[in-house]
Design a protein around this motif. Structure first.
Motif, short mmCIF file in Angstrom:
data_model
loop_
_atom_site.label_atom_id
_atom_site.label_comp_id
_atom_site.label_asym_id
_atom_site.label_seq_id
_atom_site.Cartn_x
_atom_site.Cartn_y
_atom_site.Cartn_z
N ASN A 71 0.79 -1.23 0.00
CA ASN A 71 0.00 0.00 0.00
C ASN A 71 0.83 1.29 0.00
N ALA A 74 -0.27 3.84 -3.95
CA ALA A 74 -1.60 4.27 -4.40
C ALA A 74 -1.44 5.51 -5.30
N TYR A 75 -0.48 6.37 -4.92
CA TYR A 75 -0.17 7.55 -5.73
C TYR A 75 1.22 7.40 -6.33
N THR A 280 -6.57 13.58 -18.16
CA THR A 280 -7.65 12.62 -18.39
C THR A 280 -7.90 11.73 -17.18
N SER A 281 -6.83 11.36 -16.45
CA SER A 281 -7.07 10.48 -15.29
C SER A 281 -5.94 10.48 -14.27
N LEU A 282 -5.14 11.54 -14.26
CA LEU A 282 -3.99 11.68 -13.35
C LEU A 282 -2.93 10.62 -13.62
N ALA A 285 -4.06 3.33 -12.45
CA ALA A 285 -4.29 2.83 -11.09
C ALA A 285 -2.99 2.29 -10.48
N GLY A 286 -2.63 2.83 -9.31
CA GLY A 286 -1.35 2.51 -8.67
C GLY A 286 -1.15 1.02 -8.44
N TYR A 287 -2.16 0.36 -7.89
CA TYR A 287 -2.02 -1.08 -7.61
C TYR A 287 -1.91 -1.86 -8.93
N HIS B 48 -0.86 14.59 -0.99
CA HIS B 48 -2.03 13.72 -1.07
C HIS B 48 -2.16 12.93 0.22
N GLY B 49 -3.31 12.29 0.41
CA GLY B 49 -3.52 11.49 1.61
C GLY B 49 -2.58 10.30 1.66
N THR B 51 -2.36 6.56 2.30
CA THR B 51 -3.28 5.42 2.40
C THR B 51 -2.79 4.35 3.37
N THR B 52 -1.56 4.55 3.94
CA THR B 52 -1.15 3.64 5.01
C THR B 52 -1.59 4.19 6.38
N LEU B 55 -6.54 3.38 6.03
CA LEU B 55 -6.59 2.27 5.08
C LEU B 55 -7.92 2.22 4.34
N GLN B 113 -10.99 12.14 -11.31
CA GLN B 113 -10.36 12.94 -12.37
C GLN B 113 -10.93 12.55 -13.73
N TYR B 137 -9.72 23.55 -7.51
CA TYR B 137 -8.84 22.46 -7.93
C TYR B 137 -8.09 22.87 -9.20
N PHE B 138 -6.76 22.73 -9.18
CA PHE B 138 -5.95 23.31 -10.25
C PHE B 138 -6.21 22.71 -11.62
N SER B 250 -11.82 7.77 -3.49
CA SER B 250 -10.36 7.91 -3.39
C SER B 250 -9.92 8.67 -2.15
N LYS B 251 -10.82 9.45 -1.55
CA LYS B 251 -10.41 10.29 -0.43
C LYS B 251 -10.92 9.71 0.89
N SER B 254 -10.06 6.20 1.07
CA SER B 254 -8.65 5.90 0.78
C SER B 254 -8.46 4.87 -0.33
N SER B 256 -7.68 5.19 -3.30
CA SER B 256 -6.98 5.87 -4.38
C SER B 256 -6.25 4.92 -5.33
N GLY B 257 -5.70 3.83 -4.80
CA GLY B 257 -4.89 2.92 -5.61
C GLY B 257 -5.70 2.08 -6.58
N ARG B 259 -8.22 3.52 -8.30
CA ARG B 259 -8.49 4.49 -9.37
C ARG B 259 -9.88 4.31 -9.98
#
Lengths: 408, 408
Positions: A71, A74-75, A280-282, A285-287, B48-49, B51-52, B55, B113, B137-138, B250-251, B254, B256-257, B259
């Motif tokens: 984990n 994720a980013y 489009t989607s940053l 997916a990290g995992y 960013h947050g 995720t560890t 969880l 996103q 949001y940028f 994602s927030k 958590s 996020s991974g 997506r």
């Protein structure tokens, strides 16, 4: 005032209104009409590979699970996890035959489609002229139109054993019309044809002399039949600096459900592609990026078996189709696509199958879902595409159903 | 001729050259310079947050694993698996307070996103004028520029307890300048401020009278502090037909991974968004969509605890920042963002922190990675954004490091 939604012009263009001339409807209209045809109770879906027939390698899910457990990614960077890019770079170098730098020359994308969209967006703007071979992946033309570019189709021929040939005069005609980008899938989607080394060299010389950026969609480059040689375009002299190579594990490795792909390209293009991807989607997916950790890793035996199994299905399918009077089809040299020509075939109820919209509709009613020829461009007229990465029994049943539909 | 890469104009626009006037560099240039600052050996990443620290719920991975095991949805409809949309629709109906149809009013996207990009692409073309609150949001401004639209910033004020206020005259100024789209995050990224029911009603009346399509980015709508009420914009009278609501796990969750994200919108917009999504990445990863199967499902207790833990960190962080002479900050009413104003703060080495590029660079050198104010627009001048969804210890250490940097 009440609210009325007006579609932006780019999205209207993406509907490919030009097809109305030939088909009486835009591509978007035909797609949505076909979607509305009620499915057969026991429908065989041949529009994409069946991932229950050819399973993804176990490592994909195991590596995904490890990434969830750990984990920490994720980013990732927008262009993808450096761990994953570092693991892949030496294998990409081996696969493509050119040195691939993990920091500056690789981007991991949401499917190979994500790589295609980012690459086209990095090369095409209003007025850009993009050349394709006569039949190509349908999304190319749609995206080019969306971005405000123009598409030119270059005439091709294909030999009985699946080699695609383009005359030099036709290439020169495209560049003299102002083409600055050339996109081709090798193996070709939808025909399964491939480009020989000699043909690739001809393309490279043309691209060099005419300053044309090349997108080589090599999504299927590991599924090559009968021991044929395969030429990696970016490895030809001078081509690395002006080629984006699209790759991914969604086809040969059936990893479609993870939705990961990648591109190898020169730094400047990778930077632009990353900028597009971030909007489009940053990021991918990290995992899921970690499902790539063992991709291309010492899988020669596994690959040989997968090729053999697909080859058997291909042979059954092609010979089955050729038994239908009037059908023409070339043997795919790679990929899991065949693209039979039904333009001289009439159905039992006397429908004219020169119109592949009608053909695809009748096939759906008969329980066989295929991709209509128009999705590969005007030159797909009278054709349809089958993805034969399926259970053998599904292909057998599909051939029976097709035969029943058109048998005289 | 040798090949020289020329960036399409849309990508040049996405670099936001206009920021050169205020900062001497474009946003793209500043971002890439900040990325090159060498990281501190023990860097705390607050962009960013973590995720560890918080969880994802176990069900997310378990449901993903089941989808891999079953392996029937590697290829879903472009707008997402009907199984997943059907499971979510009643919970979305409950969350938003409006009936949500799973077939026509929901699209599952690659992260929130992906929903934002698809929504903006469905509403913005060359010349479209898009209004935002002063700090937002940028990516909004970047995507609008990319699509050829123009951005207008509407002045806002924010109360000490985190309610954002916009004067009616400022709304009318935006519509009389031709704004046809309004995008706002609620809770607001980057301030954590929220819009009261009364303020939302004012916005709705304006949107209705001026035929303005609204994108309500409610990514953080479940992380609301101190028991405050939250108003779902699309549930206000008449607003469902002209609002796209962006949501995702994602927030708060958590996830996020994985997506995944989604949008709720009227049918015509969903169709356009699906068309965009099909080009950018075909569909959201089939397996990952299933990680949503238990999202929003009877998790009241879990959510209450998550809110409480974030609230504790928020309180520590805000009071820590306020102890620094010259710092101004409002208490976030929701989200895990704070957006302190350092414009009146000077560093120990006499750097002027009115320039948030310099500020962010100094913070990175001191081991605290934050998002620079310019990424939230010109009005972010002198600010930076912290995402406080972190281990409590990381926030404590970060506050110490910030204090050391600026202490007089």
């Amino acid at each position: 005032m009440s609210y009325e939604y007006g579609k932006p012009i780019a999205l209207v263009r993406a509907g490919l209104e030009g097809y109305k001339k030939l088909y009486g409807q835009s591509v978007l209209e035909m797609d949505s009409m076909l979607a509305k045809v009620p499915p057969h109770p026991n429908q065989i879906d041949l529009t994409h590979g069946d991932t229950t027939a050819f399973l993804p390698p176990d490592s994909a899910f195991l590596d995904f699970a490890k990434a969830v457990e750990r984990n920490t990614e994720a980013y990732s960077a927008y262009r993808g996890s450096s761990t994953v890019r570092n693991a892949l770079a030496p294998r990409l170098t081996k696969l493509l035959g050119v040195e691939v730098d993990p920091v500056t020359e690789v981007i991991i994308t949401p499917g190979t489609q994500g790589a295609l969209y980012s690459a086209l967006s990095s090369l095409v703007g209003p007025g850009t002229i993009v050349a394709f071979p006569a039949t190509e992946y349908f999304m190319n033309e749609r995206i080019v139109s969306y971005l405000g570019g123009e598409s030119i189709r270059i005439p091709t021929s294909i030999s009985k054993d699946g080699y695609i040939e383009i005359e030099e005069s036709n290439l020169l005609a495209a560049s003299s019309q102002g083409a600055s980008v050339f996109v081709f899938s090798n193996p070709n989607n939808p025909t399964g044809g491939i480009y020989s080394r000699k043909m690739c060299e001809k393309l490279a010389l043309w691209a060099k002399n005419s300053s044309i950026a090349v997108i080589a969609d090599q999504l299927y480059c590991r599924l090559i039949f009968d021991g044929r040689d395969f030429t990696n375009f970016c490895a030809l002299p001078g081509m690395k600096d002006q080629t984006v190579t699209l790759l991914g594990p969604s086809k040969t490795e059936s990893m479609s459900g993870f939705r990961v792909g990648l591109a190898v390209a020169p730094l400047k293009l990778i930077n632009s592609m990353e900028s597009v991807l971030s909007m489009t989607s940053l990021r991918t997916a990290g995992y899921a990026q970690h499902a790539l950790i063992h991709w291309l890793d010492k899988d020669e035996e596994w690959l040989a078996e997968r090729i053999e199994l697909h080859q058997e299905i291909r042979d059954y399918l092609v010979s089955g189709l050729l038994k239908i009077p009037g059908v023409e089809v070339t043997i795919p040299a790679g990929s899991s696509y065949v693209f039979p020509d039904f333009s001289k075939v009439k159905s039992v109820n006397q429908n004219n199958y020169d119109d592949d919209f009608v053909l695809t509709k009748d096939l759906k009613l008969a329980g066989v879902l295929v991709s209509p020829g128009y999705q590969s461009g005007f030159n797909g007229r009278g054709h349809f595409r089958i993805n034969f990465s399926q259970h053998f029994d599904s292909i057998k049943l599909a051939v029976d159903r097709i035969r029943t539909l058109v048998q005289n």
